[in-house]
Design a protein around this motif. Structure first.
Motif, PDB file in Angstrom:
ATOM      1  N   ALA A 103       2.080   1.139   4.417  1.00  0.00           N
ATOM      2  CA  ALA A 103       2.464   0.322   3.262  1.00  0.00           C
ATOM      3  C   ALA A 103       1.808   0.839   1.996  1.00  0.00           C
ATOM      4  CB  ALA A 103       2.077  -1.136   3.504  1.00  0.00           C
ATOM      5  N   ARG A 117       3.620   3.888   0.590  1.00  0.00           N
ATOM      6  CA  ARG A 117       4.874   3.670  -0.144  1.00  0.00           C
ATOM      7  C   ARG A 117       4.678   2.756  -1.363  1.00  0.00           C
ATOM      8  NH1 ARG A 117       5.744   0.477   4.634  1.00  0.00           N
ATOM      9  NH2 ARG A 117       5.990  -1.738   4.145  1.00  0.00           N
ATOM     10  N   ASP A 144       3.492  -0.365  -1.443  1.00  0.00           N
ATOM     11  CA  ASP A 144       3.718  -1.792  -1.205  1.00  0.00           C
ATOM     12  C   ASP A 144       2.367  -2.447  -0.916  1.00  0.00           C
ATOM     13  OD1 ASP A 144       4.481  -4.328  -0.460  1.00  0.00           O
ATOM     14  OD2 ASP A 144       6.123  -3.672   0.846  1.00  0.00           O
ATOM     15  N   GLU A 176       1.258  -5.529  -1.424  1.00  0.00           N
ATOM     16  CA  GLU A 176       1.284  -6.847  -0.797  1.00  0.00           C
ATOM     17  C   GLU A 176       1.395  -6.724   0.719  1.00  0.00           C
ATOM     18  OE1 GLU A 176       2.973  -5.994  -3.445  1.00  0.00           O
ATOM     19  OE2 GLU A 176       2.270  -7.365  -5.011  1.00  0.00           O
ATOM     20  N   ALA A 177       2.282  -5.843   1.183  1.00  0.00           N
ATOM     21  CA  ALA A 177       2.438  -5.650   2.624  1.00  0.00           C
ATOM     22  C   ALA A 177       1.174  -5.038   3.224  1.00  0.00           C
ATOM     23  CB  ALA A 177       3.643  -4.755   2.909  1.00  0.00           C
ATOM     24  N   THR A 217      -7.273  -3.244  -2.005  1.00  0.00           N
ATOM     25  CA  THR A 217      -5.849  -3.526  -2.171  1.00  0.00           C
ATOM     26  C   THR A 217      -5.633  -4.804  -2.967  1.00  0.00           C
ATOM     27  OG1 THR A 217      -5.393  -2.418  -0.064  1.00  0.00           O
ATOM     28  CG2 THR A 217      -3.670  -3.828  -0.956  1.00  0.00           C
TER      29      THR A 217
END
Length: 300
Positions: free
Chosen positions: A184, A187, A189, A191-192, A217
């Motif tokens: 994640a 890419r 992302d 939140e993921a 994160t």
């Protein structure tokens, strides 16, 4: 982002003297290539001369000096890897983990670099500074386009020789526990990725790596929502941004000063926020230990 001077005049000469015959054994420490595929390589103290300096005699090599403790390092990596993949081999991205490669980290520090990420470009055995700190994808694309155009005009862009193959990284099994979170992050992302790290910690609350990665994160997600006025008005947000930019000592000091200057809920909010930022580096980091002592002094 300050506009660099894309010229070899004044660039740092790396002394391209390594014997190409050593390449195979020196590459043993390399990890797998990420999103950029064969155009992204992991480089160590042992492999830098061969895989960066020697290769730069043929094509430019962009070198990303990063640290797991710098959230902006993690944020910029997928962007660099994406551009490297799109280049089709016109240039190579070499990634250097500064935490694991002290000789290269010291070399960067001697260049006057204080915060990571730092990205340099090596051409004809000489390194030019490219960027130091976080950038958006749009800013990065504009800067790289300008860089390659300038190098091409100077006849320094080079081409990958026909039939030549880039070094293959040795297979390394990905950590299955963190795989979903790292995918994640790769890419973009966040939140993921954060949720995936939370799932890891739910299964094993003692996973220190997951704790640090989750804190970084979550920090990145917070800062993405800030504007300049918020940062200027709120010391807690200013501390977040400073840490994301690679200055943890400055971030910690902002909050310690806030603890000293306030009382009640404001003081406690600064204290709790500081403890949360400690998680991004981990309890064994000497900068955290120093800040903890300063916090205790400020409290009592």
């Amino acid at each position: 982002m300050q506009k660099p001077n894309f010229s070899l005049h004044g660039a740092v000469d790396l002394g391209a003297r390594a014997a190409a015959a050593k390449a195979q054994q020196e590459r043993a420490a390399q990890g797998p290539a990420p999103d950029g595929g064969q155009y992204v390589i992991e480089v160590t103290d042992a492999t830098f001369n061969t895989d960066v300096v020697e290769r730069s005699l043929q094509i430019p090599v962009m070198v990303d000096f990063w640290s797991e403790r710098s959230a902006s390092s993690i944020q910029i990596q997928p962007l660099l890897e994406k551009l490297a993949g799109e280049s089709g081999g016109a240039w190579i991205l070499a990634k250097v983990n500064a935490d694991l490669n002290p000789s290269l980290a010291q070399y960067v520090a001697q260049m006057g670099v204080r915060n990571l990420p730092f990205v340099g470009v090596v051409v004809q055995g000489q390194m030019m500074p490219f960027l130091n700190g976080p950038v958006t994808e749009q800013e990065l694309r504009a800067a790289t386009d300008e860089l390659w155009a300038a190098l091409k005009e100077q006849g320094l862009m080079g081409e990958t020789p026909e039939g030549a193959e880039l070094p293959e990284a040795e297979a390394e099994e990905a950590d299955p526990v963190h795989a979903a979170a790292e995918e994640a992050l790769g890419r973009g992302d966040f939140e993921a990725a954060a949720q995936a790290f939370r799932d890891v910690l739910a299964a094993d609350p003692r996973d220190e790596t997951a704790k640090r990665r989750l804190a970084l994160t979550e920090l990145t997600i917070r800062v993405k929502g800030y504007d300049q006025e918020q940062v200027e008005a709120d010391p807690l947000k200013a501390a977040d941004l400073r840490l994301l930019q690679g200055d943890p000592e400055g971030a910690f000091q902002l909050l310690i000063d806030r603890v000293r200057a306030t009382a009640g809920e404001d003081r406690d909010a600064a204290r709790v926020h500081l403890l949360a930022l400690f998680e991004t580096l981990g309890s064994d980091d000497p900068r955290v230990a120093k800040a903890r002592r300063s916090l205790q002094s400020a409290l009592f």
